[in-house]
Design a protein around this motif. Structure first.
Motif, PDB file in Angstrom:
ATOM      1  N   GLU A  63      15.450  -6.792  68.973  1.00 11.85           N
ATOM      2  CA  GLU A  63      16.011  -7.410  70.268  1.00 11.85           C
ATOM      3  C   GLU A  63      16.338  -8.753  70.448  1.00 11.85           C
ATOM      4  O   GLU A  63      17.250  -9.163  71.050  1.00 11.85           O
ATOM      5  CB  GLU A  63      14.678  -7.464  71.417  1.00 11.85           C
ATOM      6  CG  GLU A  63      14.260  -5.858  71.879  1.00 11.85           C
ATOM      7  CD  GLU A  63      15.436  -5.246  72.670  1.00 11.85           C
ATOM      8  OE1 GLU A  63      15.993  -6.016  73.351  1.00 11.85           O
ATOM      9  OE2 GLU A  63      15.631  -4.097  72.389  1.00 11.85           O
ATOM     10  N   THR A  64      16.095  -9.499  69.251  1.00 12.62           N
ATOM     11  CA  THR A  64      16.482 -10.978  69.163  1.00 12.62           C
ATOM     12  C   THR A  64      17.697 -11.140  68.259  1.00 12.62           C
ATOM     13  O   THR A  64      18.366 -12.267  68.270  1.00 12.62           O
ATOM     14  CB  THR A  64      15.429 -11.994  68.834  1.00 12.62           C
ATOM     15  OG1 THR A  64      14.863 -11.413  67.641  1.00 12.62           O
ATOM     16  CG2 THR A  64      14.213 -11.712  69.864  1.00 12.62           C
ATOM     17  N   ASN A  65      18.073 -10.181  67.583  1.00  9.32           N
ATOM     18  CA  ASN A  65      19.303 -10.124  66.485  1.00  9.32           C
ATOM     19  C   ASN A  65      20.417  -9.233  66.951  1.00  9.32           C
ATOM     20  O   ASN A  65      20.043  -8.143  67.480  1.00  9.32           O
ATOM     21  CB  ASN A  65      18.566  -9.927  65.208  1.00  9.32           C
ATOM     22  CG  ASN A  65      17.924 -11.120  64.402  1.00  9.32           C
ATOM     23  OD1 ASN A  65      18.140 -12.184  64.560  1.00  9.32           O
ATOM     24  ND2 ASN A  65      16.781 -10.578  64.241  1.00  9.32           N
ATOM     25  N   PRO A  66      21.303  -9.428  66.668  1.00 10.68           N
ATOM     26  CA  PRO A  66      22.512  -8.495  66.761  1.00 10.68           C
ATOM     27  C   PRO A  66      22.268  -7.322  66.146  1.00 10.68           C
ATOM     28  O   PRO A  66      21.616  -7.385  64.740  1.00 10.68           O
ATOM     29  CB  PRO A  66      23.665  -9.151  66.311  1.00 10.68           C
ATOM     30  CG  PRO A  66      23.370 -10.775  66.254  1.00 10.68           C
ATOM     31  CD  PRO A  66      21.898 -10.559  66.022  1.00 10.68           C
ATOM     32  N   ILE A  67      22.651  -6.336  66.604  1.00  5.70           N
ATOM     33  CA  ILE A  67      22.215  -4.954  66.053  1.00  5.70           C
ATOM     34  C   ILE A  67      22.989  -4.836  64.542  1.00  5.70           C
ATOM     35  O   ILE A  67      22.118  -4.119  63.630  1.00  5.70           O
ATOM     36  CB  ILE A  67      22.938  -3.670  66.886  1.00  5.70           C
ATOM     37  CG1 ILE A  67      22.275  -2.226  66.285  1.00  5.70           C
ATOM     38  CG2 ILE A  67      24.293  -3.491  66.845  1.00  5.70           C
ATOM     39  CD1 ILE A  67      20.989  -2.116  66.366  1.00  5.70           C
ATOM     40  N   ASP A  73      20.566  -4.229  56.857  1.00  2.64           N
ATOM     41  CA  ASP A  73      19.465  -4.237  55.929  1.00  2.64           C
ATOM     42  C   ASP A  73      19.145  -2.727  55.593  1.00  2.64           C
ATOM     43  O   ASP A  73      18.722  -2.279  56.805  1.00  2.64           O
ATOM     44  CB  ASP A  73      18.438  -5.159  56.143  1.00  2.64           C
ATOM     45  CG  ASP A  73      17.234  -4.940  55.089  1.00  2.64           C
ATOM     46  OD1 ASP A  73      16.799  -4.138  54.955  1.00  2.64           O
ATOM     47  OD2 ASP A  73      17.367  -6.206  54.167  1.00  2.64           O
ATOM     48  N   ALA A  74      19.211  -2.155  54.507  1.00  4.46           N
ATOM     49  CA  ALA A  74      19.082  -0.760  54.408  1.00  4.46           C
ATOM     50  C   ALA A  74      17.588  -0.175  54.662  1.00  4.46           C
ATOM     51  O   ALA A  74      17.449   0.665  55.610  1.00  4.46           O
ATOM     52  CB  ALA A  74      19.365  -0.265  52.901  1.00  4.46           C
ATOM     53  N   LEU A 131      19.277   4.162  70.090  1.00  7.94           N
ATOM     54  CA  LEU A 131      19.928   5.143  69.097  1.00  7.94           C
ATOM     55  C   LEU A 131      21.335   5.323  69.279  1.00  7.94           C
ATOM     56  O   LEU A 131      21.969   5.399  68.562  1.00  7.94           O
ATOM     57  CB  LEU A 131      19.139   6.423  69.303  1.00  7.94           C
ATOM     58  CG  LEU A 131      17.502   6.254  68.545  1.00  7.94           C
ATOM     59  CD1 LEU A 131      17.005   7.740  69.050  1.00  7.94           C
ATOM     60  CD2 LEU A 131      17.705   6.424  67.075  1.00  7.94           C
ATOM     61  N   HIS A 132      21.882   5.352  70.446  1.00  7.63           N
ATOM     62  CA  HIS A 132      23.206   5.702  70.844  1.00  7.63           C
ATOM     63  C   HIS A 132      24.013   4.498  70.241  1.00  7.63           C
ATOM     64  O   HIS A 132      24.873   4.527  69.877  1.00  7.63           O
ATOM     65  CB  HIS A 132      23.402   5.875  72.390  1.00  7.63           C
ATOM     66  CG  HIS A 132      24.779   6.107  72.658  1.00  7.63           C
ATOM     67  ND1 HIS A 132      25.484   5.242  73.334  1.00  7.63           N
ATOM     68  CD2 HIS A 132      25.689   7.258  72.380  1.00  7.63           C
ATOM     69  CE1 HIS A 132      26.757   5.753  73.253  1.00  7.63           C
ATOM     70  NE2 HIS A 132      26.872   6.923  72.997  1.00  7.63           N
ATOM     71  N   THR A 133      23.388   3.082  70.538  1.00  7.80           N
ATOM     72  CA  THR A 133      24.245   2.061  70.135  1.00  7.80           C
ATOM     73  C   THR A 133      24.092   1.947  68.584  1.00  7.80           C
ATOM     74  O   THR A 133      25.044   1.682  67.895  1.00  7.80           O
ATOM     75  CB  THR A 133      23.429   0.960  70.725  1.00  7.80           C
ATOM     76  OG1 THR A 133      23.325   0.834  72.087  1.00  7.80           O
ATOM     77  CG2 THR A 133      23.774  -0.533  70.218  1.00  7.80           C
ATOM     78  N   ILE A 134      23.216   2.356  67.902  1.00  9.39           N
ATOM     79  CA  ILE A 134      23.008   2.581  66.502  1.00  9.39           C
ATOM     80  C   ILE A 134      24.241   3.259  65.949  1.00  9.39           C
ATOM     81  O   ILE A 134      25.114   3.034  65.134  1.00  9.39           O
ATOM     82  CB  ILE A 134      21.765   2.741  66.010  1.00  9.39           C
ATOM     83  CG1 ILE A 134      20.682   1.778  66.289  1.00  9.39           C
ATOM     84  CG2 ILE A 134      21.807   3.160  64.343  1.00  9.39           C
ATOM     85  CD1 ILE A 134      19.342   2.205  65.936  1.00  9.39           C
ATOM     86  N   LEU A 135      24.213   4.594  66.374  1.00 10.10           N
ATOM     87  CA  LEU A 135      25.396   5.366  66.052  1.00 10.10           C
ATOM     88  C   LEU A 135      26.593   5.133  66.417  1.00 10.10           C
ATOM     89  O   LEU A 135      27.520   5.358  65.600  1.00 10.10           O
ATOM     90  CB  LEU A 135      24.977   6.862  66.818  1.00 10.10           C
ATOM     91  CG  LEU A 135      23.529   7.639  65.932  1.00 10.10           C
ATOM     92  CD1 LEU A 135      22.978   8.590  67.334  1.00 10.10           C
ATOM     93  CD2 LEU A 135      23.963   8.415  64.779  1.00 10.10           C
ATOM     94  N   THR A 136      27.007   4.295  67.589  1.00 11.61           N
ATOM     95  CA  THR A 136      28.038   3.992  67.851  1.00 11.61           C
ATOM     96  C   THR A 136      28.607   2.938  66.970  1.00 11.61           C
ATOM     97  O   THR A 136      29.614   2.752  66.372  1.00 11.61           O
ATOM     98  CB  THR A 136      28.174   3.444  69.336  1.00 11.61           C
ATOM     99  OG1 THR A 136      27.732   4.504  70.322  1.00 11.61           O
ATOM    100  CG2 THR A 136      29.713   2.855  69.662  1.00 11.61           C
ATOM    101  N   THR A 137      27.626   1.967  66.490  1.00  9.82           N
ATOM    102  CA  THR A 137      27.865   1.080  65.371  1.00  9.82           C
ATOM    103  C   THR A 137      28.132   1.640  64.037  1.00  9.82           C
ATOM    104  O   THR A 137      29.077   1.239  63.553  1.00  9.82           O
ATOM    105  CB  THR A 137      26.694  -0.073  65.414  1.00  9.82           C
ATOM    106  OG1 THR A 137      26.417  -0.554  66.864  1.00  9.82           O
ATOM    107  CG2 THR A 137      26.921  -1.179  64.520  1.00  9.82           C
TER     108      THR A 137
END
Length: 324
Positions: A63-67, A73-74, A131-137
């Protein structure tokens, strides 16, 4: 505003086969109606989620860092995804249904009321949105440039098998208790994850790029071996998702059918998705929906139909036609 991501004015600019996958992978979804409450979630009192101190710390760090920092980091990326899927698995068993009944976007006060009344319902929306933000990124130019992929995050082991936690998305889809946002967005997320395993899509940068991780204290990226997602591990989930899509297409309710559209548009971009959909009899029900929508459009009186509802119906008609 109502005709996103497609509108009738875009019919003449349909994507070619070469860039169809990149277009479909970015299908837009509306935000959660309780998104304003996400930053107010307190993890410690939610003991039913069974989070470990390490998992709680990772959620707070994300929450405190950019996605991009977390996904860069794997190890953090893999753990973060599994924590979000764990949230879905635990929260979906206990939701009261209050959040599921909220259709319009809430202001912060109403969203906080929903958080008090149904905290696990808000957590379900939170996990799906992340999860949607992760997949978009992971489908973006940043991911291609940094060697990060859906395959390295959602597929594991030497064989590149789909992680078992995918089933929590299917549970939300199948038992969403009328929660249109949760069903629609979870189905899209699962479709995007499974698309990465389709052999026909392996030329895509988001699928084919190798993983990377930050190198110790310096934070420099160092490459990790590329992981090719196993299509064999994705066949059963593809069939399960397709079965759900077809079951929704059997409905005469436009809102129910609407939960399928983003996932269906995504799956139709892959040869394998189209083949499974056709083999499962999906074309018949998709065609039936188009016939029903066409009759309603031709028989309805424009003056008696609210503009917003009419625009939504036209949009859905176009999207279904596009899938066909």
């Amino acid at each position: 505003r109502e005709l996103s991501p497609w509108s009738w004015s875009q019919v003449s600019a349909l994507p070619s086969q070469n860039n169809l996958q990149s277009t479909m992978a970015q299908v837009a979804i509306t935000p959660s109606p309780v998104a304003a409450a996400f930053r107010h979630i307190q993890w410690d009192p939610l003991s039913s989620l069974r989070l470990t101190p390490q998992e709680t710390a990772l959620l707070r760090m994300a929450e405190t860092n950019p996605i991009e920092y977390t996904l860069g980091d794997a190890r953090d990326a893999t753990m973060y995804v599994r924590v979000l899927l764990k949230l879905l698995a635990e929260a979906s068993f206990n939701v009261s249904g209050h959040v599921a009944r909220i259709a319009e976007e809430c202001n912060e006060n109403r969203a906080l009321d929903a958080l008090d009344a149904d905290p696990l319902g808000v957590v379900t929306h939170y996990a799906i949105a992340k999860l949607h933000t992760i997949l978009t990124t992971l489908s973006s130019a940043w991911a291609a440039e940094n060697g990060v992929s859906i395959g390295n995050v959602f597929y594991a082991g030497m064989e590149g098998d789909l992680i078992e936690q995918w089933k929590s998305l299917l549970r939300v889809i199948s038992k969403g208790k009328g929660d249109a946002y949760a069903q629609r967005s979870a189905a899209l997320c699962l479709a995007q994850i499974l698309l990465a395993a389709c052999p026909s899509q392996r030329g895509s940068p988001a699928v084919a790029s190798s993983g990377s991780s930050k190198d110790g204290a310096s934070g420099a990226a160092s490459p990790s071996p590329p992981r090719v997602p196993s299509y064999a591990s994705a066949i059963e989930p593809l069939e399960a998702l397709t079965a759900w899509l077809i079951s929704q297409l059997k409905s005469s309710n436009a809102a129910t059918v609407g939960t399928t559209v983003p996932a269906m548009m995504t799956l139709m971009s892959a040869t394998e998705g189209r083949q499974i959909f056709a083999a499962s009899g999906g074309i018949k029900y998709l065609s039936r929906q188009l016939r029903q929508r066409e009759k309603k459009q031709s028989s309805g009186s424009p003056s008696s139909v609210p503009e917003r509802k009419s625009n939504s119906s036209v949009q859905q008609l176009y999207e279904l036609a596009f899938c066909l």
